[in-house]
Design a protein around this motif. Sequence first.
Motif, PDB file in Angstrom:
ATOM      1  N   SER A   8       0.811  -1.217   0.000  1.00 36.59           N
ATOM      2  CA  SER A   8       0.000   0.000   0.000  1.00 36.59           C
ATOM      3  C   SER A   8       0.847   1.271   0.000  1.00 36.59           C
ATOM      4  CB  SER A   8      -0.964   0.006   1.183  1.00 36.59           C
ATOM      5  OG  SER A   8      -0.246   0.030   2.400  1.00 36.59           O
ATOM      6  N   VAL A  15      -3.216   7.002  -4.575  1.00 35.80           N
ATOM      7  CA  VAL A  15      -4.451   7.069  -3.801  1.00 35.80           C
ATOM      8  C   VAL A  15      -4.693   8.506  -3.354  1.00 35.80           C
ATOM      9  CG1 VAL A  15      -5.600   6.308  -1.693  1.00 35.80           C
ATOM     10  CG2 VAL A  15      -4.303   4.667  -3.047  1.00 35.80           C
ATOM     11  N   ARG A  21      -8.129   3.578  -6.402  1.00 36.74           N
ATOM     12  CA  ARG A  21      -8.699   3.226  -5.102  1.00 36.74           C
ATOM     13  C   ARG A  21      -8.281   1.804  -4.802  1.00 36.74           C
ATOM     14  NH1 ARG A  21     -14.387   2.765  -4.776  1.00 36.74           N
ATOM     15  NH2 ARG A  21     -14.338   2.267  -6.959  1.00 36.74           N
ATOM     16  N   LEU A  22      -7.765   1.579  -3.609  1.00 39.36           N
ATOM     17  CA  LEU A  22      -7.407   0.230  -3.201  1.00 39.36           C
ATOM     18  C   LEU A  22      -8.571  -0.339  -2.408  1.00 39.36           C
ATOM     19  CD1 LEU A  22      -3.702   0.718  -2.053  1.00 39.36           C
ATOM     20  CD2 LEU A  22      -4.553  -0.103  -4.236  1.00 39.36           C
ATOM     21  N   VAL A  23      -9.116  -1.428  -2.896  1.00 40.69           N
ATOM     22  CA  VAL A  23     -10.226  -2.087  -2.219  1.00 40.69           C
ATOM     23  C   VAL A  23      -9.929  -3.577  -2.131  1.00 40.69           C
ATOM     24  CG1 VAL A  23     -11.956  -0.400  -2.932  1.00 40.69           C
ATOM     25  CG2 VAL A  23     -11.524  -2.371  -4.363  1.00 40.69           C
ATOM     26  N   ALA A  24     -10.466  -4.203  -1.126  1.00 38.73           N
ATOM     27  CA  ALA A  24     -10.315  -5.650  -1.001  1.00 38.73           C
ATOM     28  C   ALA A  24     -11.231  -6.309  -2.035  1.00 38.73           C
ATOM     29  CB  ALA A  24     -10.679  -6.101   0.399  1.00 38.73           C
ATOM     30  N   ALA A  25     -10.701  -7.274  -2.752  1.00 43.57           N
ATOM     31  CA  ALA A  25     -11.482  -7.981  -3.767  1.00 43.57           C
ATOM     32  C   ALA A  25     -11.150  -9.466  -3.701  1.00 43.57           C
ATOM     33  CB  ALA A  25     -11.180  -7.436  -5.152  1.00 43.57           C
ATOM     34  N   ASP A  29     -15.891 -11.364  -6.677  1.00 51.06           N
ATOM     35  CA  ASP A  29     -16.142 -10.062  -7.300  1.00 51.06           C
ATOM     36  C   ASP A  29     -15.941 -10.072  -8.813  1.00 51.06           C
ATOM     37  OD1 ASP A  29     -16.656  -8.804  -4.792  1.00 51.06           O
ATOM     38  OD2 ASP A  29     -14.495  -8.757  -4.436  1.00 51.06           O
TER      39      ASP A  29
END
Length: 65
Positions: A8, A15, A21-25, A29
Amino acid sequence: MPAAAPHSERYAHLVARGQIRLVAATTADLDRVPIPDAEGTFSPLDILLADREGDPRGPGCAAAP
């Protein structure tokens, strides 16, 4: 609260600028990922070779220095 991912920090400036955008996937998904329609002849190998055409490491070099 989960700890930040080790990568990160590498993307923190992107960001902060709002460029990503860093998102959990997860694989659950995948249905939400858009898949572009490919018209005509579509060859991922041709795209890869075109991207590597100007690579100073020469043809056939798959490993980064």
